[in-house]
Design a protein around this motif. Structure first.
Motif, short mmCIF file in Angstrom:
data_model
loop_
_atom_site.label_atom_id
_atom_site.label_comp_id
_atom_site.label_asym_id
_atom_site.label_seq_id
_atom_site.Cartn_x
_atom_site.Cartn_y
_atom_site.Cartn_z
N GLN A 185 0.85 -1.27 -0.05
CA GLN A 185 -0.09 0.03 0.13
C GLN A 185 0.86 1.19 0.03
O GLN A 185 1.93 1.30 0.74
CB GLN A 185 -0.75 -0.22 1.23
N VAL A 186 0.48 2.10 -0.71
CA VAL A 186 1.22 3.56 -0.72
C VAL A 186 0.36 4.72 -0.06
O VAL A 186 -0.89 4.83 -0.70
CB VAL A 186 1.49 4.08 -2.27
N VAL A 187 0.90 5.35 0.84
CA VAL A 187 -0.01 6.26 1.68
C VAL A 187 0.82 7.66 1.38
O VAL A 187 1.93 7.92 1.62
CB VAL A 187 0.06 6.11 3.04
N LYS A 188 0.17 8.63 0.98
CA LYS A 188 0.60 10.04 0.65
C LYS A 188 0.19 10.64 2.17
O LYS A 188 -0.87 10.58 2.68
CB LYS A 188 -0.15 10.77 -0.16
N ALA A 189 1.26 11.34 2.78
CA ALA A 189 1.08 11.96 4.01
C ALA A 189 1.54 13.30 4.08
O ALA A 189 2.63 13.76 3.47
CB ALA A 189 1.83 11.12 4.88
N GLY A 190 0.62 13.90 4.83
CA GLY A 190 1.20 15.44 5.13
C GLY A 190 2.09 15.36 6.42
O GLY A 190 3.27 16.49 6.25
N ASN A 191 1.94 14.69 7.13
CA ASN A 191 2.92 14.53 8.35
C ASN A 191 3.50 13.14 8.56
O ASN A 191 2.96 12.02 8.70
CB ASN A 191 2.17 14.67 9.56
N LEU A 192 4.67 12.95 7.96
CA LEU A 192 5.36 11.90 7.64
C LEU A 192 5.59 10.84 8.93
O LEU A 192 5.00 9.99 8.91
CB LEU A 192 6.75 12.00 7.14
N PHE A 193 6.11 11.52 9.81
CA PHE A 193 6.02 10.63 11.00
C PHE A 193 4.84 10.34 11.88
O PHE A 193 4.52 9.28 12.40
CB PHE A 193 7.18 11.24 12.21
N GLY A 194 4.03 11.23 11.74
CA GLY A 194 2.71 11.19 12.31
C GLY A 194 1.84 9.93 11.77
O GLY A 194 1.34 9.15 12.36
N THR A 195 1.87 10.04 10.38
CA THR A 195 1.10 8.82 9.82
C THR A 195 1.89 7.62 9.90
O THR A 195 1.28 6.41 10.21
CB THR A 195 1.16 9.33 8.21
N VAL A 196 3.25 7.53 10.00
CA VAL A 196 3.97 6.50 10.38
C VAL A 196 3.60 5.80 11.42
O VAL A 196 3.31 4.37 11.83
CB VAL A 196 5.55 6.51 10.33
N LYS A 197 3.50 6.58 12.64
CA LYS A 197 3.09 6.18 13.98
C LYS A 197 1.60 5.52 13.85
O LYS A 197 1.43 4.64 14.61
CB LYS A 197 2.99 7.54 14.96
N GLU A 198 0.77 6.13 13.38
CA GLU A 198 -0.70 5.55 13.10
C GLU A 198 -0.70 4.25 12.37
O GLU A 198 -1.23 3.36 12.76
CB GLU A 198 -1.52 6.68 12.50
N VAL A 199 0.18 4.00 11.26
CA VAL A 199 0.22 2.96 10.62
C VAL A 199 0.64 1.76 11.44
O VAL A 199 0.25 0.62 11.16
CB VAL A 199 0.83 3.16 9.12
N LEU A 200 1.79 2.07 12.00
CA LEU A 200 2.61 1.10 12.92
C LEU A 200 1.64 0.63 14.02
O LEU A 200 1.50 -0.49 14.20
CB LEU A 200 3.77 1.66 13.43
N ALA A 201 0.83 1.41 14.62
CA ALA A 201 -0.08 1.18 15.69
C ALA A 201 -1.23 0.09 15.46
O ALA A 201 -1.56 -0.39 16.14
CB ALA A 201 -0.55 2.31 16.38
N SER A 202 -1.39 0.22 14.06
CA SER A 202 -2.73 -0.51 13.36
C SER A 202 -2.09 -2.07 13.12
O SER A 202 -2.69 -2.69 13.00
CB SER A 202 -3.35 0.31 12.39
N ALA A 203 -0.67 -1.96 12.75
CA ALA A 203 -0.11 -3.25 12.61
C ALA A 203 0.47 -3.98 13.69
O ALA A 203 0.44 -5.26 13.79
CB ALA A 203 0.79 -2.87 11.12
N VAL A 204 1.04 -3.30 14.38
CA VAL A 204 1.90 -4.04 15.70
C VAL A 204 1.46 -3.49 16.90
O VAL A 204 1.44 -2.26 17.14
CB VAL A 204 3.31 -3.71 15.43
N PRO A 205 0.98 -4.50 17.94
CA PRO A 205 0.64 -3.77 19.18
C PRO A 205 1.66 -3.34 19.93
O PRO A 205 2.81 -3.79 19.91
CB PRO A 205 -0.04 -5.35 19.92
N ARG A 206 1.49 -2.41 20.79
CA ARG A 206 2.60 -1.79 21.67
C ARG A 206 3.01 -2.95 22.70
O ARG A 206 2.57 -3.83 22.89
CB ARG A 206 1.91 -0.80 22.75
N GLY A 207 4.43 -2.70 22.83
CA GLY A 207 5.35 -3.74 23.67
C GLY A 207 5.88 -4.70 22.77
O GLY A 207 6.59 -5.54 23.23
N ARG A 208 5.45 -4.96 21.63
CA ARG A 208 6.01 -5.98 20.68
C ARG A 208 7.46 -5.37 20.08
O ARG A 208 7.87 -4.36 20.20
CB ARG A 208 4.98 -6.42 19.43
#
Length: 391
Positions: free
Chosen positions: A86-109
């Motif tokens: 998937q390709v995502v266009k982001a206005g806030n690069l790090f902010g979007t990465v944080k959201e995508v990562l949170a949806s893919a990997v639970p905290r603490g992993r």
């Protein structure tokens, strides 16, 4: 030529299996097209523009996601990577990465990161902050090790990139014969030709003079007109479909002096000695060792005292300098780590360009690309070796 659809998915499958084997839930790769990290993104997505940055999240299970804040160049990622992730266009690069990562990997992993070395200090802190909910490990070693394994497809890509570099050197030599031409004229025309022939990137350095002292990369440095006593030296670098190549040559208008001819022959002997070391199973540092010993024997300067000398060889891949091999080809490396040297493997690609300074000739150099076969390597660059007579 566009990469087959199965090449990117093949690489992703290998990476995901490696992540799962090591208990890692995802790899988060920062890539900057102007830095070394861009090569990893280029390897995993089949494309990376020269300047912008992007972040790729590869979960051990699930769909990879490429996030870019460059909305124009996102089109390239969609074209080359759209079928594999998937390709995502982001206005806030790090902010979007944080959201995508949170949806893919639970905290603490566990997540692995790669490419942080190309971030500024301030942005590196931001990058670490978005990874702070996780146990973070180094992913550079994982992906660099994977990149050591090459396929015939990749070798063929380098062969085509080298054919293009050969054409650029031939074009430069033909332009050099035009009366009144300057180095800037040649540089502009060569780089234009490379792009016209489809290169992602086409650049060159040029050196002109009876005893050239250094290589020049900027047009404003090359206002000198070539004359009958000039020696003309060029290094043409290409990136074609994401694969790098480079060819370096010396040209003269007159019959080369016996001293220059002898030196050119010595450089060829150095290159061929390095080629002989490129047998599968040989420690990679042996390639650099034989080059450095022969240069030291021929040149009156040491590497430290030479007025101008750059690295004598490097491996090429989707990076100009392959990161997994580079530490073992540095002339000034800490040799106590040589026992950890990777081995030469079939389909790896090496650029061999011995270069040094001689008091009576100035800076001398030649460069060729070698591709490793099942029982040894051969030269992929086909432009005539030795001193080229410009006419």
């Amino acid at each position: 030529m566009i990469m087959p659809a199965n090449e990117t998915s093949r690489r992703m499958s290998i990476l995901k299996a490696s992540l799962a084997k090591n208990g890692i839930d995802a790899l988060v790769v920062y890539g900057n097209g102007a830095g070394e990290s861009g090569g990893t993104i280029r390897y995993l997505t089949s494309w990376m523009p020269q300047n912008p940055d992007a972040i790729l999240i590869v979960p051990a299970e699930g769909t990879p996601v490429l996030i870019t804040s460059d909305k124009n160049r996102a089109r390239g990622f969609v074209r080359f990577f759209g079928n594999d992730g998937q390709v995502v266009k982001a206005g806030n690069l790090f902010g979007t990465v944080k959201e995508v990562l949170a949806s893919a990997v639970p905290r603490g992993r566990v997540v692995a990161q790669a490419g942080e070395f190309d971030l500024t200090v301030a942005r590196a802190e931001e990058f670490r902050a978005l990874l702070s909910p996780y146990e973070v490990t180094n992913g550079n070693a994982i992906i660099n090790k994977q990149r050591l394994e090459r396929t015939p497809f990749e070798a063929e890509k380098h062969r085509k990139a080298t054919a293009l570099a050969d054409k650029l050197v031939a074009h430069a030599m033909s332009i050099a014969a035009i009366k009144g031409v300057t180095g800037a004229d040649i540089m502009a025309d060569v780089e234009y030709l490379g792009r016209r022939l489809g290169a992602d990137m086409s650049v060159c350095w040029i050196a002109i003079g009876e005893r050239p002292a250094e290589t020049m990369f900027e047009l404003f440095e090359l206002t000198e007109t070539l004359g009958p006593d000039s020696r003309f030296q060029i290094g043409a670098t290409t990136c074609l479909d994401g694969y790098f190549s480079q060819v370096l040559r010396i040209g003269t208008f007159k019959e080369p002096s016996a001293r220059l001819q002898e030196t050119a022959d010595a450089i060829i002997a150095m290159q061929d000695a390095a080629l002989a070391k490129m047998v599968p199973g040989t420690p990679i540092h042996a390639i650099s060792d034989v080059l450095e010993s022969m240069i030291d024997e021929y040149c009156p300067y040491t590497r430290a005292t030479d007025p101008f000398r750059f690295q004598a060889c490097h491996a090429m891949s989707c990076s100009y300098v392959d990161p997994g091999i580079a530490p073992f080809l540095y002339a000034d490396r800490d040799k106590s780590f040589d026992s950890e040297s990777p081995l030469v493997i079939e389909n790896q690609v090496y650029e061999v360009h011995p270069n040094f300074t001689l008091p009576d000739l100035g800076h001398v150099v030649a460069g060729d690309v070698a591709i490793v076969g099942s029982d040894g390597a051969s030269w992929a660059s086909k432009f005539p070796r030795g001193i080229y007579r410009i006419s």
